[in-house]
Design a protein around this motif. Structure first.
Motif, PDB file in Angstrom:
ATOM      1  N   ALA A   1       4.832   6.732  -9.212  1.00 15.60           N
ATOM      2  CA  ALA A   1       3.881   7.733  -8.890  1.00 15.60           C
ATOM      3  C   ALA A   1       3.829   7.722  -7.151  1.00 15.60           C
ATOM      4  O   ALA A   1       3.544   8.957  -6.676  1.00 15.60           O
ATOM      5  CB  ALA A   1       2.458   7.234  -9.195  1.00 15.60           C
TER       6      ALA A   1
ATOM      7  N   ALA B   1       7.488  10.003  -2.737  1.00 16.29           N
ATOM      8  CA  ALA B   1       7.564  10.116  -1.304  1.00 16.29           C
ATOM      9  C   ALA B   1       8.918  10.212  -0.621  1.00 16.29           C
ATOM     10  O   ALA B   1       9.184  10.723   0.257  1.00 16.29           O
ATOM     11  CB  ALA B   1       6.715   8.619  -0.392  1.00 16.29           C
TER      12      ALA B   1
ATOM     13  N   TYR C   1       2.495   7.872   9.069  1.00 17.77           N
ATOM     14  CA  TYR C   1       2.702   7.299   7.686  1.00 17.77           C
ATOM     15  C   TYR C   1       1.723   8.361   6.684  1.00 17.77           C
ATOM     16  O   TYR C   1       2.366   8.599   5.672  1.00 17.77           O
ATOM     17  CB  TYR C   1       1.876   6.029   7.647  1.00 17.77           C
ATOM     18  CG  TYR C   1       1.756   5.349   6.184  1.00 17.77           C
ATOM     19  CD1 TYR C   1       2.775   4.488   6.126  1.00 17.77           C
ATOM     20  CD2 TYR C   1       0.887   5.449   5.740  1.00 17.77           C
ATOM     21  CE1 TYR C   1       2.935   3.596   5.006  1.00 17.77           C
ATOM     22  CE2 TYR C   1       0.890   4.576   4.250  1.00 17.77           C
ATOM     23  CZ  TYR C   1       1.840   3.941   3.965  1.00 17.77           C
ATOM     24  OH  TYR C   1       1.853   3.266   2.522  1.00 17.77           O
TER      25      TYR C   1
ATOM     26  N   ALA D   1      -0.002  10.228  -8.177  1.00 16.52           N
ATOM     27  CA  ALA D   1      -0.293   9.656  -6.683  1.00 16.52           C
ATOM     28  C   ALA D   1      -1.759   9.776  -6.344  1.00 16.52           C
ATOM     29  O   ALA D   1      -2.197   8.951  -5.552  1.00 16.52           O
ATOM     30  CB  ALA D   1       0.604  10.020  -5.532  1.00 16.52           C
TER      31      ALA D   1
ATOM     32  N   ALA E   1       4.697  11.195   6.193  1.00 15.36           N
ATOM     33  CA  ALA E   1       5.645  10.625   5.904  1.00 15.36           C
ATOM     34  C   ALA E   1       5.776   9.983   4.341  1.00 15.36           C
ATOM     35  O   ALA E   1       6.719  10.377   3.578  1.00 15.36           O
ATOM     36  CB  ALA E   1       6.640   9.451   6.987  1.00 15.36           C
ATOM     37  N   VAL E   2       4.462   9.435   3.948  1.00 11.91           N
ATOM     38  CA  VAL E   2       4.195   8.954   2.779  1.00 11.91           C
ATOM     39  C   VAL E   2       3.277   9.414   1.963  1.00 11.91           C
ATOM     40  O   VAL E   2       3.711   9.933   0.791  1.00 11.91           O
ATOM     41  CB  VAL E   2       4.210   7.354   3.117  1.00 11.91           C
ATOM     42  CG1 VAL E   2       3.567   6.888   1.783  1.00 11.91           C
ATOM     43  CG2 VAL E   2       5.259   6.659   3.517  1.00 11.91           C
TER      44      VAL E   2
ATOM     45  N   PRO F   1       3.594  13.606   0.923  1.00 13.10           N
ATOM     46  CA  PRO F   1       4.944  13.822   0.235  1.00 13.10           C
ATOM     47  C   PRO F   1       4.617  13.357  -1.110  1.00 13.10           C
ATOM     48  O   PRO F   1       5.034  13.912  -2.212  1.00 13.10           O
ATOM     49  CB  PRO F   1       6.002  13.229   0.993  1.00 13.10           C
ATOM     50  CG  PRO F   1       5.551  13.034   2.466  1.00 13.10           C
ATOM     51  CD  PRO F   1       4.325  12.893   2.173  1.00 13.10           C
ATOM     52  N   ALA F   2       4.020  12.129  -1.216  1.00  9.35           N
ATOM     53  CA  ALA F   2       3.766  11.491  -2.437  1.00  9.35           C
ATOM     54  C   ALA F   2       2.947  12.417  -3.329  1.00  9.35           C
ATOM     55  O   ALA F   2       3.080  12.626  -4.761  1.00  9.35           O
ATOM     56  CB  ALA F   2       3.120  10.107  -2.435  1.00  9.35           C
TER      57      ALA F   2
END
Lengths: 192, 192
Positions: B184, B189, A181, A150, A184-185, A188-189
């Motif tokens: 990815a 996420a 965001y 990521a 949450a995104v 974690p990614a």
């Protein structure tokens, strides 16, 4: 023969850039002419061309000037801290204006290779470099694995938040949305 | 007095929608007129207005017609399988056309509340509903925690990929990019 002119003062430069961005928001990139900038700022077109060379470069410099975020300077000691410091550096009215500019430019950037080049060199690459510093330090601290897939998509996740929200929810990004965001995104990614 | 006309045949409707999308890519939303659609398709403006009511509705129907993906029908048994099935359903030339449309519409959607409404009802909400089905099944299977905060941002992540890539890398999304982005970013996420 006109005497050689000195470079513009920083104040005058700021004023010119502000007028360019106002015009960009009002009429969009295609309808923005060097004539209109000259009229609005009471500058000569010769000055505009001598100083900036072309409309795409003038627009890209104006955009860059309006964007004093220096992500590379942010170093709070944690990745989450760095991202939230980045969000805090901005404010809602600025994000609204950024959304308006991205909307106004999305089509123009695609149809004007010179603008795309100027836009990427002056706006995208410095931010990607700043972001790279933040992420490199997170990897060095062991917060993110060096081979986390990521990592290379962090710019896409962030720019995507700005461009997707208006299409999906019909509203512009604000600080609260971006902070949520990130938690949450984006983190974690990255496995944080 | 003209005789009452029957509804258009599906073939004729398809032809009209195709012409609307071609015009949209060529001139953008603002410059697209009902006159131009009538001329291009040799239809009467009266027919266009009777059938669709207004330009935003005509455009939104044309967009919806062009988008036969039914994400709700996808059910491979795993979330990763469902996302990749979704990517496989599309193709690169279609994604390129979708990118062109999103660019052409991003500004127009913001400035035209009727278009935004039609765009959201006909294009965004059915996809969000389809995606919701895919995610609900993943939660029911125990693949994703019901309270995972990334769940509500899946549409933003996906739309964001389409809109960010051209700005950051100067190229349109293709299937390979989207497949990599899903693995990815989107799945990690969601904790998958």
């Amino acid at each position: 023969m006109t005497p050689p002119r000195s470079r513009l003062t920083p104040e005058r430069e700021s004023e010119l850039y502000g007028a360019v961005l106002d015009l960009l928001r009002e009429v969009g990139y295609d309808a923005l002419t060097m004539d209109a900038v000259a009229t609005r700022t009471r500058a000569s077109k010769a000055t505009l061309y001598r100083q900036w060379g072309s409309k795409p470069e003038l627009v890209a410099h104006a955009l860059r000037h309006d964007k004093p975020l220096h992500m590379g300077d942010i170093d709070t000691g944690t990745l989450r801290g760095d991202f939230h410091a980045m969000v805090e550096l901005s404010d809602d009215s600025r994000m609204e204006r950024d959304c308006a500019l991205m909307r106004g430019l999305a089509h123009a950037v695609h149809d004007n290779p010179d603008l795309l080049t100027a836009f990427r060199e002056l706006l995208v690459e410095p931010e990607v470099t700043g972001l790279h510093g933040v992420l490199t330090r997170a990897v060095a601290r062991g917060e993110v694995a060096a081979d986390n897939p990521a990592l290379k998509f962090v710019p896409h996740m962030l720019v995507g938040a700005f461009t997707a929200l208006p299409l999906i929810e019909g509203r512009d990004v604000d600080r609260a949305f971006l902070a949520e965001y990130v938690d949450a995104v984006v983190l974690p990614a990255l496995g944080v």
